[in-house]
Scaffold this active site. Structure first.
Site, mmCIF file in Angstrom:
data_model
loop_
_atom_site.group_PDB
_atom_site.id
_atom_site.type_symbol
_atom_site.label_atom_id
_atom_site.label_comp_id
_atom_site.label_asym_id
_atom_site.label_seq_id
_atom_site.Cartn_x
_atom_site.Cartn_y
_atom_site.Cartn_z
ATOM 1 N N HIS A 290 10.341 -6.070 21.323
ATOM 2 C CA HIS A 290 9.226 -6.933 20.928
ATOM 3 C C HIS A 290 9.712 -8.381 20.868
ATOM 4 O O HIS A 290 10.858 -8.643 20.489
ATOM 5 C CB HIS A 290 8.703 -6.530 19.539
ATOM 6 C CG HIS A 290 7.510 -5.633 19.587
ATOM 7 N ND1 HIS A 290 7.474 -4.395 19.002
ATOM 8 C CD2 HIS A 290 6.280 -5.819 20.146
ATOM 9 C CE1 HIS A 290 6.278 -3.850 19.193
ATOM 10 N NE2 HIS A 290 5.532 -4.699 19.889
ATOM 11 N N ARG B 152 -5.117 -1.298 15.014
ATOM 12 C CA ARG B 152 -5.715 -2.179 14.003
ATOM 13 C C ARG B 152 -6.739 -3.110 14.640
ATOM 14 O O ARG B 152 -7.591 -3.682 13.947
ATOM 15 C CB ARG B 152 -4.625 -2.980 13.286
ATOM 16 C CG ARG B 152 -3.939 -4.005 14.164
ATOM 17 C CD ARG B 152 -2.673 -4.605 13.608
ATOM 18 N NE ARG B 152 -2.173 -5.649 14.502
ATOM 19 C CZ ARG B 152 -1.611 -5.420 15.698
ATOM 20 N NH1 ARG B 152 -1.475 -4.192 16.168
ATOM 21 N NH2 ARG B 152 -1.194 -6.440 16.440
HETATM 22 N N1 PCA Z 1 1.879 -6.324 22.017
HETATM 23 C C1 PCA Z 1 1.035 -5.278 21.488
HETATM 24 C C2 PCA Z 1 0.474 -4.594 22.706
HETATM 25 C C3 PCA Z 1 0.683 -5.535 23.850
HETATM 26 C C4 PCA Z 1 1.648 -6.524 23.353
HETATM 27 O O1 PCA Z 1 2.194 -7.393 24.029
HETATM 28 C C5 PCA Z 1 1.757 -4.354 20.511
HETATM 29 O O2 PCA Z 1 2.695 -4.810 19.820
HETATM 30 O O3 PCA Z 1 1.386 -3.181 20.384
#
Ligand code: PCA
Length: 224
Positions: free
Chosen positions: A181, A102
């Protein structure tokens, strides 16, 4: 000259490779790398944490990861990435075989609807015990959830690519991998978590992942 880092390790600890990304987009910091750095050298039940940074760049991130897996032979690899807008540590269940950016990556590349691995399957489950990790992080007092999508940017690229590498036999026998994440750091946006909480949560997740070889649900349902 000895250039194999395994031969320089003065103990028999197995390696946990813990990666974070460099900053991307508008954010000057990437908490994923700060967390990985904070846990570098920690011992977790006969394992030692080795932190490394991946570039937020399609292709290059996976090349770096492959080199690290080759050099470190990690029993377990946990990759961390920033997901601004999420309010909890998000343990990713699945990586899919698609790049659909995106925003541009850190070299300006913006692949749309390309495969991560043209010869690979549609998706891989992470092979870490996501429910055991979830429980451990919550017990440590840190907000946590299981996520059913790592998106289609570089983080999903890395999760899928990691599992593809392991499926092809990279790393030691039985090597496992997964992805978490993390939210914005305090001061970066809303919602956010303080760095110390994120570090505590990821540390708890690592312990759970080492101590629980597999989730009961995965044993029953998944093929990989
Ligand atoms: N988050 C991005 C890529 C690098 C990061 O720390 C992602 O969620 O794809």
């Amino acid at each position: 000259m000895i250039n194999d880092t395994r031969l320089l390790t003065p103990h028999a600890d197995r390696v946990i490779l813990l990666t974070g990304f460099d900053p991307f987009g508008d954010a000057p910091l990437n908490p994923s790398w700060l967390i990985a750095q904070a846990l570098h050298g920690q011992r977790v039940a006969g394992h030692v944490v080795v932190a490394a940074q991946l570039p937020t760049v399609f292709g290059q991130a996976l090349q770096r990861l492959a080199a690290l897996v080759h050099a470190q032979q990690p029993a377990m690899t946990l990759c961390l990435g920033l997901a601004g807008g999420r309010g909890a540590l998000s343990i990713e269940r699945i990586g899919i075989n698609i790049n659909d950016a995106r925003i541009p990556d850190n070299t300006g590349a913006q692949p749309i609807d390309t495969p991560v691995a043209p010869d690979g399957p549609a998706a891989y489950f992470a092979s870490l015990p996501i429910k055991a990790m979830l429980r451990a992080v919550l017990r440590a007092g840190v907000p946590c959830e299981v996520s059913q999508t790592a998106g289609t940017f570089v983080c999903n690229h890395v999760l899928y690519g990691l599992m593809h590498l392991l499926a092809q036999g990279a790393g030691p026998v039985g090597a496992r991998g997964g992805f978490v994440h993390v939210p914005w750091l305090t001061g970066q946006g809303e919602p956010h978590l303080p760095l110390r909480d994120m570090v505590r949560g990821v540390h708890a997740a690592l312990w759970a992942a080492v101590l629980a070889p597999q989730d009961i649900t995965l044993q029953a349902g998944a093929t990989h």
